[in-house]
Design an enzyme around this catalytic site. Structure first.
Site, PDB file in Angstrom:
ATOM      1  N   SER A   5       0.809  -1.215   0.000  1.00 60.56           N
ATOM      2  CA  SER A   5       0.000   0.000   0.000  1.00 60.56           C
ATOM      3  C   SER A   5       0.846   1.272   0.000  1.00 60.56           C
ATOM      4  O   SER A   5       0.397   2.316  -0.466  1.00 60.56           O
ATOM      5  CB  SER A   5      -0.939   0.014   1.213  1.00 60.56           C
ATOM      6  OG  SER A   5      -0.198  -0.066   2.423  1.00 60.56           O
ATOM      7  N   GLY A  42      -1.971  -4.214   1.233  1.00 60.59           N
ATOM      8  CA  GLY A  42      -2.071  -5.397   2.079  1.00 60.59           C
ATOM      9  C   GLY A  42      -1.089  -6.491   1.722  1.00 60.59           C
ATOM     10  O   GLY A  42      -1.014  -7.512   2.401  1.00 60.59           O
ATOM     11  N   ASN A  70       3.993  -5.138   5.653  1.00 59.55           N
ATOM     12  CA  ASN A  70       2.893  -5.962   6.159  1.00 59.55           C
ATOM     13  C   ASN A  70       3.394  -7.230   6.838  1.00 59.55           C
ATOM     14  O   ASN A  70       2.746  -7.736   7.755  1.00 59.55           O
ATOM     15  CB  ASN A  70       1.898  -6.276   5.041  1.00 59.55           C
ATOM     16  CG  ASN A  70       1.141  -5.033   4.626  1.00 59.55           C
ATOM     17  OD1 ASN A  70       0.633  -4.294   5.465  1.00 59.55           O
ATOM     18  ND2 ASN A  70       1.107  -4.760   3.345  1.00 59.55           N
ATOM     19  N   ASP A 151      -4.481   7.361   9.652  1.00 58.94           N
ATOM     20  CA  ASP A 151      -4.198   6.025  10.187  1.00 58.94           C
ATOM     21  C   ASP A 151      -2.819   5.931  10.836  1.00 58.94           C
ATOM     22  O   ASP A 151      -2.494   4.951  11.503  1.00 58.94           O
ATOM     23  CB  ASP A 151      -4.366   4.940   9.113  1.00 58.94           C
ATOM     24  CG  ASP A 151      -3.375   5.045   7.956  1.00 58.94           C
ATOM     25  OD1 ASP A 151      -2.420   5.857   8.010  1.00 58.94           O
ATOM     26  OD2 ASP A 151      -3.563   4.297   6.979  1.00 58.94           O
ATOM     27  N   HIS A 154       0.190   5.297   6.690  1.00 64.84           N
ATOM     28  CA  HIS A 154       0.386   5.618   5.274  1.00 64.84           C
ATOM     29  C   HIS A 154       0.726   7.094   5.106  1.00 64.84           C
ATOM     30  O   HIS A 154       0.048   7.955   5.664  1.00 64.84           O
ATOM     31  CB  HIS A 154      -0.872   5.271   4.471  1.00 64.84           C
ATOM     32  CG  HIS A 154      -1.177   3.818   4.492  1.00 64.84           C
ATOM     33  ND1 HIS A 154      -2.043   3.258   5.416  1.00 64.84           N
ATOM     34  CD2 HIS A 154      -0.711   2.805   3.731  1.00 64.84           C
ATOM     35  CE1 HIS A 154      -2.096   1.957   5.209  1.00 64.84           C
ATOM     36  NE2 HIS A 154      -1.297   1.650   4.196  1.00 64.84           N
TER      37      HIS A 154
END
Length: 179
Positions: A5, A42, A70, A151, A154
């Protein structure tokens, strides 16, 4: 740019992703350079490994590998991350494609032993394969609220700009291997 991502541009509008902004920055030094966005939100190193053949089918001149975030967030075994990235680097070497490996750091919530083992994966692979190496993709951006989306993970457009500025000299070196 094979990634997750952070590469795909999660939460950003079209044209603001890391590959888009990197391509824009390269136009001064390498007019016509294209940075293809092979980022999947992801994705783990296993996912990147499984779709590598598809990514290489575009016949890139070089490869930026930006995977592992991840794996760390999920607490996957560093040995598994190493094996997947090693397979990606082996495939690039076989295809005679120069690589820039962008490292990642393990999150602190899994403890110092996990973090040390995870963090060691990336420089070890770069040394073993003789690839270009940028130690931490999120250097100067991680945990800085003004540079990240809500978040906290990111990067926002200002964070992407910092990553591009930091990564650009390494990408120039990668391009020099092609020309």
């Amino acid at each position: 740019m094979l990634g997750d991502s952070l590469t795909s541009g999660h939460g950003l509008i079209k044209g603001e992703s890391l590959p888009d902004k990197l391509q824009e920055a390269l136009q001064k030094d390498a007019p016509g350079a294209q940075v293809l966005n092979a980022g999947v939100s992801g994705d783990t190193t296993a996912g990147g490994k499984s779709r590598l053949a598809w990514s290489l089918s575009a016949k890139p001149d070089a490869l930026i590998v930006a995977l592992g975030a991840n794996d760390g967030l999920r607490g996957l075994a560093p040995e598994q991350t190493y094996a997947n990235l090693n397979a990606i680097l082996e495939a690039a070497k076989k295809a005679e494609i120069p690589v820039l490996l962008a490292g990642m750091r393990g999150p602190p919530n899994f403890g110092p032993e996990y973090g040390a083992a995870f963090n060691a994966v990336f420089p070890r692979l770069a040394k073993e394969h003789g690839t270009g190496f940028y130690p931490f993709l999120l250097d100067g951006v991680a945990a800085i609220p003004d540079l990240n989306q809500d978040d906290g993970i990111h990067p926002n457009p200002k964070g992407v700009a910092v990553i591009v500025k930091n990564l650009l000299p390494h990408v120039r070196d990668l391009i020099a291997q092609v020309n």
